[in-house]
Design an enzyme around this catalytic site. Structure first.
Site, mmCIF file in Angstrom:
data_model
loop_
_atom_site.group_PDB
_atom_site.id
_atom_site.type_symbol
_atom_site.label_atom_id
_atom_site.label_comp_id
_atom_site.label_asym_id
_atom_site.label_seq_id
_atom_site.Cartn_x
_atom_site.Cartn_y
_atom_site.Cartn_z
ATOM 1 N N SER A 122 1.041 -1.227 -0.057
ATOM 2 C CA SER A 122 0.012 0.019 -0.205
ATOM 3 C C SER A 122 1.195 1.377 0.010
ATOM 4 O O SER A 122 1.601 1.417 -0.730
ATOM 5 C CB SER A 122 -0.956 -0.377 1.122
ATOM 6 O OG SER A 122 -1.514 0.848 0.586
ATOM 7 N N ASP A 181 -9.664 -5.838 -4.830
ATOM 8 C CA ASP A 181 -9.117 -4.799 -3.659
ATOM 9 C C ASP A 181 -10.392 -3.106 -4.507
ATOM 10 O O ASP A 181 -9.631 -2.575 -4.749
ATOM 11 C CB ASP A 181 -7.950 -4.253 -4.479
ATOM 12 C CG ASP A 181 -6.950 -3.135 -3.386
ATOM 13 O OD1 ASP A 181 -7.144 -2.289 -2.550
ATOM 14 O OD2 ASP A 181 -5.984 -3.203 -3.355
ATOM 15 N N HIS A 213 -7.549 -5.630 -0.232
ATOM 16 C CA HIS A 213 -6.328 -4.183 0.193
ATOM 17 C C HIS A 213 -5.260 -5.325 0.830
ATOM 18 O O HIS A 213 -4.506 -5.741 1.340
ATOM 19 C CB HIS A 213 -6.729 -3.658 0.529
ATOM 20 C CG HIS A 213 -5.617 -2.656 0.681
ATOM 21 N ND1 HIS A 213 -4.695 -2.333 -1.237
ATOM 22 C CD2 HIS A 213 -5.231 -1.421 1.738
ATOM 23 C CE1 HIS A 213 -4.171 -1.471 -0.318
ATOM 24 N NE2 HIS A 213 -3.319 -1.004 1.366
#
Length: 274
Positions: free
Chosen positions: A95, A225, A254
């Site tokens: 991320s 995601d 995610h």
């Protein structure tokens, strides 16, 4: 606890396990190095020196009001790497951490000859926010809403966010413990750092960093995601790098958890060996 002091005097916490070629993990927002606990053991067991740090303002690192931007995050990571004198590094970022390792590799790691390979998972590059130059991005109002949630009731916001983060709202089997741990890590982040990091992960443009990479990069992402849409992230990033491998995980969210975590870790270990 082990800390490294950055050039501007901020104390950055790090943890490490094992010996061998260094593998450096960079966590997502609003988490900490605790998000990598499983990987620290797995990679150490596989013969690597596994290292993870808490980004400034996050986890056990100093609670910062300033410097909560991507360039400073990369300088902080560079301070850790230099303090530990790491070389031949495998960088792994999730991320926001995916953006951090891409920029670090392009602007510090490659020029210094320290980086061997890069891996990203659900990473924010090339850029998340919508603009004239990036019409497919997410509207700024999405990120304004995140900031408002953090500022008004961060504790409840972390609880709510854990549902989409791990895909529980799409029927994935996610334990209450995993959700609680997301909340726990979120509650450790300094509010100012959490707030400012939204701009860092959403508005930083990593296009030139991706283009500058010459080391191999493995770009991983789940196609479900809900936090970083794959069409704006991995599917664009793979077109910008010189030596990239794309790995898409069907139905994966995610957050790195459950069967997705098992497959992802196995794939990364296999890729970095080759």
């Amino acid at each position: 606890m082990p800390f490294v002091t950055t050039p501007d005097g901020v104390e950055i916490y790090y943890t490490e396990q094992g010996t061998g070629q260094p593998v450096v993990f960079s966590h997502g927002w609003p988490l900490s190095s605790d998000a990598w606990q499983v990987e620290l053991k797995k990679f150490a067991d596989a013969g690597y020196r596994a290292i993870a740090h808490d980004r400034r303002g996050h986890g056990r690192s100093e609670k910062t009001y300033s410097g909560n931007d991507m360039d400073t995050y990369c300088r902080d990571l560079n301070a850790v790497v230099e303090a530990l004198d790491l070389r031949d590094i495998i960088l792994i970022g999730h991320s926001t951490g995916g953006g951090e390792v891409v920029r670090y590799a392009a602007q510090y790691g490659q020029p210094q000859g320290r980086v061997a390979k890069v891996v990203t998972a659900g990473a924010v590059p090339p850029i998340m926010v919508k603009s004239d130059a990036n019409p497919d991005g997410l509207p700024i109002e999405v990120f304004d809403g995140i900031r408002a949630g953090v500022l008004s009731d961060a504790s409840q916001f972390w609880k709510d966010l854990s549902e989409s983060f791990f895909g529980a709202n799409h029927g994935r089997d996610v334990s209450q413990g995993a959700k609680d741990d997301f909340w726990r890590q979120g509650m450790l982040v300094n509010l100012a750092a959490a707030y400012d990091c939204v701009k860092a992960f959403s508005e930083t443009d990593f296009t030139e960093d991706l283009k500058a990479l010459t080391v191999p990069i493995l770009i991983c992402q789940g196609d479900d995601d809900q936090i970083v849409p794959i069409k704006d992230a991995a599917l664009k990033s793979i077109k910008l790098v010189k030596d990239g491998t794309l790995k898409v995980y069907e139905g994966a969210p995610h957050g790195i958890q459950g069967d997705y975590q098992q497959k992802l870790d196995a794939d990364i270990l296999e890729w970095i060996k080759n």
